[in-house]
Design a protein around this motif. Structure first.
Motif, PDB file in Angstrom:
ATOM      1  N   ILE A   1       0.842  -1.203   0.000  1.00  0.00           N
ATOM      2  CA  ILE A   1       0.000   0.000   0.000  1.00  0.00           C
ATOM      3  C   ILE A   1       0.883   1.261   0.000  1.00  0.00           C
ATOM      4  N   GLU A   2       1.892   1.275   0.849  1.00  0.00           N
ATOM      5  CA  GLU A   2       2.800   2.435   0.916  1.00  0.00           C
ATOM      6  C   GLU A   2       3.470   2.669  -0.446  1.00  0.00           C
ATOM      7  N   ARG A   3       3.934   1.584  -1.068  1.00  0.00           N
ATOM      8  CA  ARG A   3       4.571   1.717  -2.391  1.00  0.00           C
ATOM      9  C   ARG A   3       3.586   2.250  -3.418  1.00  0.00           C
ATOM     10  N   LYS A   4       2.342   1.753  -3.372  1.00  0.00           N
ATOM     11  CA  LYS A   4       1.357   2.183  -4.376  1.00  0.00           C
ATOM     12  C   LYS A   4       0.969   3.643  -4.176  1.00  0.00           C
ATOM     13  N   LEU A   5       0.859   4.060  -2.918  1.00  0.00           N
ATOM     14  CA  LEU A   5       0.561   5.479  -2.657  1.00  0.00           C
ATOM     15  C   LEU A   5       1.682   6.374  -3.187  1.00  0.00           C
ATOM     16  N   ALA A   6       2.920   5.931  -3.022  1.00  0.00           N
ATOM     17  CA  ALA A   6       4.055   6.707  -3.540  1.00  0.00           C
ATOM     18  C   ALA A   6       3.990   6.794  -5.061  1.00  0.00           C
ATOM     19  N   ARG A   7       3.649   5.670  -5.684  1.00  0.00           N
ATOM     20  CA  ARG A   7       3.540   5.654  -7.141  1.00  0.00           C
ATOM     21  C   ARG A   7       2.384   6.536  -7.623  1.00  0.00           C
ATOM     22  N   ASN A   8       1.270   6.467  -6.901  1.00  0.00           N
ATOM     23  CA  ASN A   8       0.120   7.310  -7.262  1.00  0.00           C
ATOM     24  C   ASN A   8       0.451   8.790  -7.120  1.00  0.00           C
ATOM     25  N   ALA A   9       1.288   9.113  -6.139  1.00  0.00           N
ATOM     26  CA  ALA A   9       1.677  10.519  -5.951  1.00  0.00           C
ATOM     27  C   ALA A   9       2.435  11.032  -7.175  1.00  0.00           C
ATOM     28  N   GLU A  10       3.239  10.154  -7.795  1.00  0.00           N
ATOM     29  CA  GLU A  10       3.949  10.526  -9.034  1.00  0.00           C
ATOM     30  C   GLU A  10       2.986  10.638 -10.214  1.00  0.00           C
ATOM     31  N   ARG A  11       2.067   9.667 -10.299  1.00  0.00           N
ATOM     32  CA  ARG A  11       1.134   9.624 -11.419  1.00  0.00           C
ATOM     33  C   ARG A  11       0.105  10.749 -11.360  1.00  0.00           C
ATOM     34  N   TYR A  12      -0.265  11.117 -10.148  1.00  0.00           N
ATOM     35  CA  TYR A  12      -1.300  12.133  -9.973  1.00  0.00           C
ATOM     36  C   TYR A  12      -0.753  13.317  -9.184  1.00  0.00           C
ATOM     37  N   PRO A  13       0.116  14.128  -9.809  1.00  0.00           N
ATOM     38  CA  PRO A  13       0.629  15.296  -9.084  1.00  0.00           C
ATOM     39  C   PRO A  13      -0.531  16.229  -8.727  1.00  0.00           C
ATOM     40  N   VAL A  14      -0.450  16.817  -7.545  1.00  0.00           N
ATOM     41  CA  VAL A  14      -1.554  17.654  -7.061  1.00  0.00           C
ATOM     42  C   VAL A  14      -1.932  18.717  -8.086  1.00  0.00           C
ATOM     43  N   ALA A  15      -0.930  19.357  -8.667  1.00  0.00           N
ATOM     44  CA  ALA A  15      -1.199  20.460  -9.598  1.00  0.00           C
ATOM     45  C   ALA A  15      -2.066  20.016 -10.779  1.00  0.00           C
ATOM     46  N   LEU A  16      -1.833  18.816 -11.254  1.00  0.00           N
ATOM     47  CA  LEU A  16      -2.580  18.311 -12.408  1.00  0.00           C
ATOM     48  C   LEU A  16      -3.910  17.661 -12.024  1.00  0.00           C
ATOM     49  N   ALA A  17      -3.918  16.979 -10.898  1.00  0.00           N
ATOM     50  CA  ALA A  17      -5.045  16.098 -10.566  1.00  0.00           C
ATOM     51  C   ALA A  17      -6.108  16.760  -9.705  1.00  0.00           C
ATOM     52  N   LYS A  18      -5.813  17.947  -9.191  1.00  0.00           N
ATOM     53  CA  LYS A  18      -6.730  18.598  -8.241  1.00  0.00           C
ATOM     54  C   LYS A  18      -8.125  18.757  -8.820  1.00  0.00           C
ATOM     55  N   GLY A  19      -9.103  18.146  -8.140  1.00  0.00           N
ATOM     56  CA  GLY A  19     -10.496  18.294  -8.539  1.00  0.00           C
ATOM     57  C   GLY A  19     -10.872  17.593  -9.831  1.00  0.00           C
ATOM     58  N   ARG A  20      -9.968  16.738 -10.344  1.00  0.00           N
ATOM     59  CA  ARG A  20     -10.253  16.040 -11.604  1.00  0.00           C
ATOM     60  C   ARG A  20     -10.199  14.528 -11.423  1.00  0.00           C
ATOM     61  N   ALA A  21     -11.268  13.853 -11.835  1.00  0.00           N
ATOM     62  CA  ALA A  21     -11.305  12.390 -11.760  1.00  0.00           C
ATOM     63  C   ALA A  21     -10.961  11.826 -13.135  1.00  0.00           C
ATOM     64  N   VAL A  22      -9.700  11.963 -13.514  1.00  0.00           N
ATOM     65  CA  VAL A  22      -9.244  11.529 -14.839  1.00  0.00           C
ATOM     66  C   VAL A  22      -8.111  10.536 -14.639  1.00  0.00           C
ATOM     67  N   LYS A  23      -8.120   9.458 -15.408  1.00  0.00           N
ATOM     68  CA  LYS A  23      -7.082   8.436 -15.258  1.00  0.00           C
ATOM     69  C   LYS A  23      -5.722   9.000 -15.650  1.00  0.00           C
ATOM     70  N   HIS A  24      -4.676   8.494 -14.988  1.00  0.00           N
ATOM     71  CA  HIS A  24      -3.342   9.064 -15.164  1.00  0.00           C
ATOM     72  C   HIS A  24      -2.895   9.111 -16.620  1.00  0.00           C
ATOM     73  N   ASP A  25      -3.302   8.110 -17.420  1.00  0.00           N
ATOM     74  CA  ASP A  25      -2.823   8.078 -18.801  1.00  0.00           C
ATOM     75  C   ASP A  25      -3.526   9.121 -19.685  1.00  0.00           C
ATOM     76  N   ARG A  26      -4.565   9.736 -19.143  1.00  0.00           N
ATOM     77  CA  ARG A  26      -5.224  10.816 -19.905  1.00  0.00           C
ATOM     78  C   ARG A  26      -5.032  12.179 -19.230  1.00  0.00           C
ATOM     79  N   LEU A  27      -4.357  12.164 -18.087  1.00  0.00           N
ATOM     80  CA  LEU A  27      -4.254  13.387 -17.286  1.00  0.00           C
ATOM     81  C   LEU A  27      -3.433  14.463 -17.990  1.00  0.00           C
ATOM     82  N   ARG A  28      -2.468  14.009 -18.781  1.00  0.00           N
ATOM     83  CA  ARG A  28      -1.574  14.970 -19.436  1.00  0.00           C
ATOM     84  C   ARG A  28      -2.017  15.349 -20.843  1.00  0.00           C
ATOM     85  N   GLU A  29      -3.166  14.809 -21.265  1.00  0.00           N
ATOM     86  CA  GLU A  29      -3.695  15.155 -22.594  1.00  0.00           C
ATOM     87  C   GLU A  29      -4.383  16.513 -22.554  1.00  0.00           C
ATOM     88  N   GLY A  30      -4.457  17.101 -23.752  1.00  0.00           N
ATOM     89  CA  GLY A  30      -5.233  18.333 -23.959  1.00  0.00           C
ATOM     90  C   GLY A  30      -5.239  19.239 -22.749  1.00  0.00           C
TER      91      GLY A  30
END
Lengths: 136, 136, 136, 136
Positions: free
Chosen positions: A107-136
């Motif tokens: 769990i600790e490892r996955k949370l660390a990985r999620n923190a990389e995949r979903y940086p606060v600046a990009l993910a805030k208030g958005r329910a978008v999968k990581h592979d689409r987070l950086r699109e458009g």
């Protein structure tokens, strides 16, 4: 769960119900006493986790998202939901034990990985999968 | 999980990764930082638990029961399985926290109930549901 | 299902129980009569499909793969499995109808895609996911 | 699906993609060509149905019920949802065939049973399970 509840729970010793490894020891003993290890291979346990997850979800299938919290106001439903959540946890904990997975560390490892995949600046208030987070 | 592993894990303090409440606090903080509470109602979290349980199970779908343990001998698959198990746990822990369910206590209660439903004398070596256990 | 069974079924007219669109019309009428369309949005129907798939799978969770066929020798279990399979189909057919998906055409397209992903020469006798099929 | 779509589909012959038995024959041939029958026992197929149902549901996990229909406005998502729905159907149809279940007939029987369990007068506009429908 309020901050206070979390505080109380985390203040308890490692013998408490809140410690994964302590719970796993009880779950494994329960299965061993009944000679159920023969059935509890990783495949069957993974199936069982999914079956119980389906039963947990069943309580919410026709409810609107905004009313989902109120489902638990009914005492009978709350008890049933608690039991289903416990079932998922019991089988998941046994799955991890049987597979030799340290669930807390995973769990600790996955949370660390999620923190990389979903940086606060990009993910805030958005329910978008990581592979689409950086699109458009 | 060997006795030894269990011993090591349960010897750690309540701050360790093995404590459910400690992990829940981290998971809730992760969601709060990203303002995801708006999406994480009980209905959506129950769905997410089931989705991840499906992904966990996916690794075992075509494997024979007796070969299921060997699936984890492959390092890449083991890592994937660990991540999926972590995903199920993360969402289940968040579900319990959001619903105000004390998961450890719920597990203890369910194990006690299962002990009544599946007495050792009747259930030993038999994978039969409790409602059929007393038949024939 | 024997060739003969398949033959008999496919010989029936488009009014028969074997036609997806005919079944969908009945399923939609059933829901409309009860004013259930308000609950039957794509999200809830997808959840319901997964819940019923879990119940179907429940009948097989502790059974060894090689004994899975024998589960259906028990008349009561067979009836239950048939009902669960019907539940999955009913909700999936309604899901497709509500989403405007032509399920038969989607199946044909997916089979064509699978034929490309799993060429007979590579996939024969191997239960390996397409993205690993061409490795080593 | 509009009435018109249903009409067009049901007007096609029994050889069309809309006939379950015709689709089952194609699905079984696909598996047989690849010698996959050895993996496709009822247990594994039931698991596979549930895995695919989870993937279908994944597209809706964070969406509000009232926005669920709009998920399909995105062309890429629509294609993915169609493929997942097809996957569930393919595996469910194969499951039924392997188990010797006449799926169309099972659906008709289940609809008849549901009509008894959910009489229009009691069930109209209410998403309540049959065992609680007659309470208070």
């Amino acid at each position: 769960m309020s901050e206070q509840n979390l505080g109380v729970a985390s203040a308890t010793s490692s013998q408490s119900a809140s410690d994964i490894a302590t719970l796993q020891a009880k779950i494994l003993a329960f299965a061993a006493e009944r000679e159920w290890q023969q059935f509890h291979d990783p495949k069957n346990l993974a199936m069982a986790v999914a079956v119980e997850a389906g039963e947990l979800m069943d309580h919410f299938r026709w409810v609107r998202s905004e009313e989902a919290r109120r489902v638990l106001d009914d005492a009978r439903t709350r008890t049933e939901v608690e039991e289903e959540a416990a079932d998922v946890a019991i089988l998941l904990f046994e799955f991890a034990a049987v597979c030799g997975i340290d669930l807390g560390a995973a769990i600790e490892r996955k949370l660390a990985r999620n923190a990389e995949r979903y940086p606060v600046a990009l993910a805030k208030g958005r329910a978008v999968k990581h592979d689409r987070l950086r699109e458009g």
